[in-house]
Design a protein around this motif. Structure first.
Motif, PDB file in Angstrom:
ATOM      1  N   ASP A 109       0.838  -1.206   0.000  1.00  0.00           N
ATOM      2  CA  ASP A 109       0.000   0.000   0.000  1.00  0.00           C
ATOM      3  C   ASP A 109       0.867   1.248   0.000  1.00  0.00           C
ATOM      4  OD1 ASP A 109      -2.621  -0.964  -0.132  1.00  0.00           O
ATOM      5  OD2 ASP A 109      -2.536  -1.563   1.983  1.00  0.00           O
ATOM      6  N   HIS A 121       5.075  -1.160  -9.849  1.00  0.00           N
ATOM      7  CA  HIS A 121       3.897  -2.030  -9.780  1.00  0.00           C
ATOM      8  C   HIS A 121       4.314  -3.463  -9.465  1.00  0.00           C
ATOM      9  CE1 HIS A 121       1.612   1.214 -11.515  1.00  0.00           C
ATOM     10  NE2 HIS A 121       2.441   1.270 -12.534  1.00  0.00           N
ATOM     11  N   ALA A 122       3.325  -4.240  -9.022  1.00  0.00           N
ATOM     12  CA  ALA A 122       3.615  -5.648  -8.732  1.00  0.00           C
ATOM     13  C   ALA A 122       4.133  -6.363  -9.979  1.00  0.00           C
ATOM     14  CB  ALA A 122       2.357  -6.343  -8.208  1.00  0.00           C
ATOM     15  N   ALA A 141      -1.869 -10.663  -6.426  1.00  0.00           N
ATOM     16  CA  ALA A 141      -3.165 -10.260  -5.855  1.00  0.00           C
ATOM     17  C   ALA A 141      -4.146  -9.837  -6.941  1.00  0.00           C
ATOM     18  CB  ALA A 141      -2.942  -9.090  -4.893  1.00  0.00           C
ATOM     19  N   TYR A 143      -8.506  -8.237  -7.330  1.00  0.00           N
ATOM     20  CA  TYR A 143      -9.501  -7.465  -6.578  1.00  0.00           C
ATOM     21  C   TYR A 143     -10.889  -7.599  -7.206  1.00  0.00           C
ATOM     22  CZ  TYR A 143      -5.156  -5.738  -4.793  1.00  0.00           C
ATOM     23  OH  TYR A 143      -3.909  -5.692  -4.220  1.00  0.00           O
ATOM     24  N   SER A 159      -4.052  -4.233 -15.663  1.00  0.00           N
ATOM     25  CA  SER A 159      -2.897  -4.489 -14.780  1.00  0.00           C
ATOM     26  C   SER A 159      -2.856  -5.959 -14.340  1.00  0.00           C
ATOM     27  CB  SER A 159      -2.861  -3.537 -13.585  1.00  0.00           C
ATOM     28  OG  SER A 159      -4.050  -3.559 -12.898  1.00  0.00           O
ATOM     29  N   LYS A 162      -1.209  -7.727 -17.101  1.00  0.00           N
ATOM     30  CA  LYS A 162       0.252  -7.509 -17.051  1.00  0.00           C
ATOM     31  C   LYS A 162       0.921  -8.456 -16.059  1.00  0.00           C
ATOM     32  CE  LYS A 162       0.517  -2.800 -18.751  1.00  0.00           C
ATOM     33  NZ  LYS A 162       0.224  -1.421 -18.386  1.00  0.00           N
ATOM     34  N   LYS A 163       0.246  -8.686 -14.913  1.00  0.00           N
ATOM     35  CA  LYS A 163       0.837  -9.615 -13.926  1.00  0.00           C
ATOM     36  C   LYS A 163       0.939 -11.006 -14.543  1.00  0.00           C
ATOM     37  CE  LYS A 163      -1.317  -7.322  -9.984  1.00  0.00           C
ATOM     38  NZ  LYS A 163      -1.685  -7.367  -8.575  1.00  0.00           N
ATOM     39  N   VAL A 172      -4.580 -14.619  -5.955  1.00  0.00           N
ATOM     40  CA  VAL A 172      -5.343 -14.742  -4.700  1.00  0.00           C
ATOM     41  C   VAL A 172      -6.143 -13.453  -4.550  1.00  0.00           C
ATOM     42  CG1 VAL A 172      -5.274 -15.104  -2.205  1.00  0.00           C
ATOM     43  CG2 VAL A 172      -3.469 -16.075  -3.647  1.00  0.00           C
ATOM     44  N   SER A 173      -7.429 -13.581  -4.256  1.00  0.00           N
ATOM     45  CA  SER A 173      -8.258 -12.371  -4.252  1.00  0.00           C
ATOM     46  C   SER A 173      -8.240 -11.628  -2.917  1.00  0.00           C
ATOM     47  CB  SER A 173      -9.708 -12.709  -4.631  1.00  0.00           C
ATOM     48  OG  SER A 173     -10.478 -12.991  -3.485  1.00  0.00           O
TER      49      SER A 173
HETATM   50  P1  FAD Z   1      -0.365  -3.568  -8.235  1.00  0.00           P
HETATM   51  O1  FAD Z   1      -0.661  -4.769  -9.042  1.00  0.00           O
HETATM   52  O2  FAD Z   1       0.883  -2.832  -8.555  1.00  0.00           O
HETATM   53  O3  FAD Z   1      -1.628  -2.619  -8.351  1.00  0.00           O
HETATM   54  C1  FAD Z   1      -1.720  -1.386  -7.633  1.00  0.00           C
HETATM   55  C2  FAD Z   1      -2.483  -0.364  -8.478  1.00  0.00           C
HETATM   56  O4  FAD Z   1      -1.699  -0.004  -9.623  1.00  0.00           O
HETATM   57  C3  FAD Z   1      -3.794  -0.895  -9.038  1.00  0.00           C
HETATM   58  O5  FAD Z   1      -4.717   0.158  -9.059  1.00  0.00           O
HETATM   59  C4  FAD Z   1      -3.450  -1.354 -10.429  1.00  0.00           C
HETATM   60  O6  FAD Z   1      -4.569  -1.346 -11.315  1.00  0.00           O
HETATM   61  C5  FAD Z   1      -2.396  -0.322 -10.827  1.00  0.00           C
HETATM   62  N1  FAD Z   1      -1.414  -0.895 -11.768  1.00  0.00           N
HETATM   63  C6  FAD Z   1      -0.776  -2.083 -11.645  1.00  0.00           C
HETATM   64  N2  FAD Z   1       0.092  -2.263 -12.670  1.00  0.00           N
HETATM   65  C7  FAD Z   1      -0.010  -1.149 -13.430  1.00  0.00           C
HETATM   66  C8  FAD Z   1       0.642  -0.714 -14.615  1.00  0.00           C
HETATM   67  N3  FAD Z   1       1.580  -1.470 -15.209  1.00  0.00           N
HETATM   68  N4  FAD Z   1       0.315   0.497 -15.139  1.00  0.00           N
HETATM   69  C9  FAD Z   1      -0.616   1.285 -14.517  1.00  0.00           C
HETATM   70  N5  FAD Z   1      -1.262   0.927 -13.386  1.00  0.00           N
HETATM   71  C10 FAD Z   1      -0.965  -0.266 -12.855  1.00  0.00           C
HETATM   72  N6  FAD Z   1       0.070  -5.646   1.632  1.00  0.00           N
HETATM   73  C11 FAD Z   1       1.158  -5.720   2.436  1.00  0.00           C
HETATM   74  O7  FAD Z   1       1.741  -4.689   2.765  1.00  0.00           O
HETATM   75  N7  FAD Z   1       1.637  -6.925   2.903  1.00  0.00           N
HETATM   76  C12 FAD Z   1       1.058  -8.104   2.569  1.00  0.00           C
HETATM   77  O8  FAD Z   1       1.514  -9.170   3.004  1.00  0.00           O
HETATM   78  C13 FAD Z   1      -0.102  -8.067   1.724  1.00  0.00           C
HETATM   79  N8  FAD Z   1      -0.728  -9.217   1.347  1.00  0.00           N
HETATM   80  C14 FAD Z   1      -1.783  -9.152   0.468  1.00  0.00           C
HETATM   81  C15 FAD Z   1      -2.374 -10.358   0.017  1.00  0.00           C
HETATM   82  C16 FAD Z   1      -3.453 -10.316  -0.872  1.00  0.00           C
HETATM   83  C17 FAD Z   1      -4.053 -11.617  -1.370  1.00  0.00           C
HETATM   84  C18 FAD Z   1      -3.981  -9.065  -1.323  1.00  0.00           C
HETATM   85  C19 FAD Z   1      -5.154  -9.016  -2.257  1.00  0.00           C
HETATM   86  C20 FAD Z   1      -3.395  -7.878  -0.882  1.00  0.00           C
HETATM   87  C21 FAD Z   1      -2.293  -7.903   0.001  1.00  0.00           C
HETATM   88  N9  FAD Z   1      -1.670  -6.733   0.439  1.00  0.00           N
HETATM   89  C22 FAD Z   1      -0.569  -6.792   1.261  1.00  0.00           C
HETATM   90  C23 FAD Z   1      -2.195  -5.431   0.037  1.00  0.00           C
HETATM   91  C24 FAD Z   1      -1.548  -4.905  -1.281  1.00  0.00           C
HETATM   92  O9  FAD Z   1      -0.195  -4.588  -1.033  1.00  0.00           O
HETATM   93  C25 FAD Z   1      -2.335  -3.675  -1.714  1.00  0.00           C
HETATM   94  O10 FAD Z   1      -3.623  -4.042  -2.130  1.00  0.00           O
HETATM   95  C26 FAD Z   1      -1.657  -2.755  -2.719  1.00  0.00           C
HETATM   96  O11 FAD Z   1      -2.342  -1.509  -2.706  1.00  0.00           O
HETATM   97  C27 FAD Z   1      -1.647  -3.241  -4.154  1.00  0.00           C
HETATM   98  O12 FAD Z   1      -0.842  -4.326  -4.327  1.00  0.00           O
HETATM   99  P2  FAD Z   1      -0.788  -5.095  -5.758  1.00  0.00           P
HETATM  100  O13 FAD Z   1       0.264  -6.107  -5.640  1.00  0.00           O
HETATM  101  O14 FAD Z   1      -2.138  -5.528  -6.193  1.00  0.00           O
HETATM  102  O15 FAD Z   1      -0.299  -3.876  -6.682  1.00  0.00           O
END
Ligand code: FAD
Length: 289
Positions: A109, A121-122, A141, A143, A159, A162-163, A172-173
């Motif tokens: 976050d 990004h992830a 992750a 959503y 996105s 892309k993952k 995992v949702s």
């Molecule tokens: P991303 O996939 O990077 O997405 C974040 C935002 O960026 C989204 O709005 C997406 O649409 C956008 N985006 C992604 N890629 C791109 C791109 N290439 N270009 C433009 N926009 C893009 N948080 C923790 O701190 N620790 C944990 O252990 C943890 N475990 C979690 C486990 C699960 C199953 C879930 C669902 C969430 C978890 N989280 C955890 C929370 C997570 O870190 C947050 O939800 C975070 O805000 C987004 O992570 P993400 O990996 O989905 O990011």
């Protein structure tokens, strides 16, 4: 064993714990993990504190003890916001040393002072993990109600795609309280070329405060039927917790009947909640006795 292989073989059932901060509570987390392991989940995931602060140093030790002392597959989370490539490489080599092959690759976050350094990004993290040649099974992750930062549904699915293309093995949702949101999401994934298996994440709420906090931090909507349960439960915390666990069990049983790839219970550090979910899934035949 790689989690993607488990999901390919059968519908899975898993739990999650978070490692507490500090030295002594590590033992407490191990005690919780021991109780969760008694239900023989397909895996137990261990959260990671974004930005490298707090409990992140405890993720691998706890995952290692789950994997090797308790004999249950461990899934170590990893976030990348605020981390450098070198930080990630050090974590990955720690996973290899600990004999852990499953990682959940996340962005983390946004928070004041936690800016993107090498990873925006992830999907960037997943690409880096794949390019590193590390022998990892990588989860990511998703959503069902969209990510709070995604301006449009289209971008949210883009996105996710892309993952998948970066090399994620499964999804995992985020938690959700209305299964219809999940079923709609699952269908839309296919329309957006996202073909990864999706494990549905359910969090049994145990208090009004907790459900409010979750709705605020992860953007999950609270349907009227949940509010009704809470109102009927009244002010007694034990009754609220009972209502939350009952509701989550009903969600799990309905998901089981609707052919999910897997069920992940955000049991956090509450073994009683995990056991209740396990019992419900045994009773409905999703899990074998
Ligand atoms: P991303 O996939 O990077 O997405 C974040 C935002 O960026 C989204 O709005 C997406 O649409 C956008 N985006 C992604 N890629 C791109 C791109 N290439 N270009 C433009 N926009 C893009 N948080 C923790 O701190 N620790 C944990 O252990 C943890 N475990 C979690 C486990 C699960 C199953 C879930 C669902 C969430 C978890 N989280 C955890 C929370 C997570 O870190 C947050 O939800 C975070 O805000 C987004 O992570 P993400 O990996 O989905 O990011």
């Amino acid at each position: 064993m790689r989690i993607a292989d488990k999901i390919a073989a059968r519908q899975t059932f898993s739990f999650e714990i978070f490692p507490p901060k500090g030295e002594l509570p590590l033992e407490e987390a191990r005690a919780v993990a021991t109780e969760l392991a008694a239900d023989r989940p397909d895996w137990i995931s261990v959260t990671y504190s974004a930005g490298g602060s707090g409990n992140s140093a405890n993720t691998v030790p706890i995952a290692s003890s789950i994997e090797h002392e308790l004999g249950v597959t461990a899934l170590a989370h990893l976030t990348c916001l605020g981390s450098t490539r070198a930080d990630v490489d050090a974590y990955v080599s720690g996973l290899a040393d600990a004999g852990i092959e499953n990682v959940l690759a996340l962005r983390g976050d946004r928070a004041p002072g936690r800016e993107a350094i090498d990873f925006e990004h992830a999907s960037d993290l997943i690409e880096h993990l794949r390019a590193s040649g590390a022998d990892l099974c990588i989860g990511a992750a998703c959503y069902p109600e969209g990510h709070v930062e995604s301006p449009t549904e289209e971008e949210s699915f883009e996105s996710l795609y892309k993952k998948q293309e970066a090399g994620a093995d499964y999804l995992v949702s985020q938690l959700f309280f209305d299964n219809e949101d999940f079923y709609r999401f699952r269908e839309k994934c296919l329309r957006h070329r996202v073909r990864l298996s999706i494990v549905a994440g359910i969090m049994p709420f145990t208090s009004v405060k907790q459900i409010q906090r979750m709705a605020f931090t992860c953007g999950a909507s609270i349907p009227a039927k949940v509010v009704k349960r809470l109102v009927l439960a009244g002010d007694d915390p034990a009754d609220q917790a009972r209502a939350g666990v009952e509701y989550a069990c009903e969600q799990l049983v309905d998901l089981a009947a609707n052919g999910v790839d897997g069920l992940h219970v955000y049991s956090m550090n509450k073994p009683a909640v995990a056991h209740a979910a396990h019992e419900a899934l045994l009773a409905c035949g999703y899990l074998g006795a």
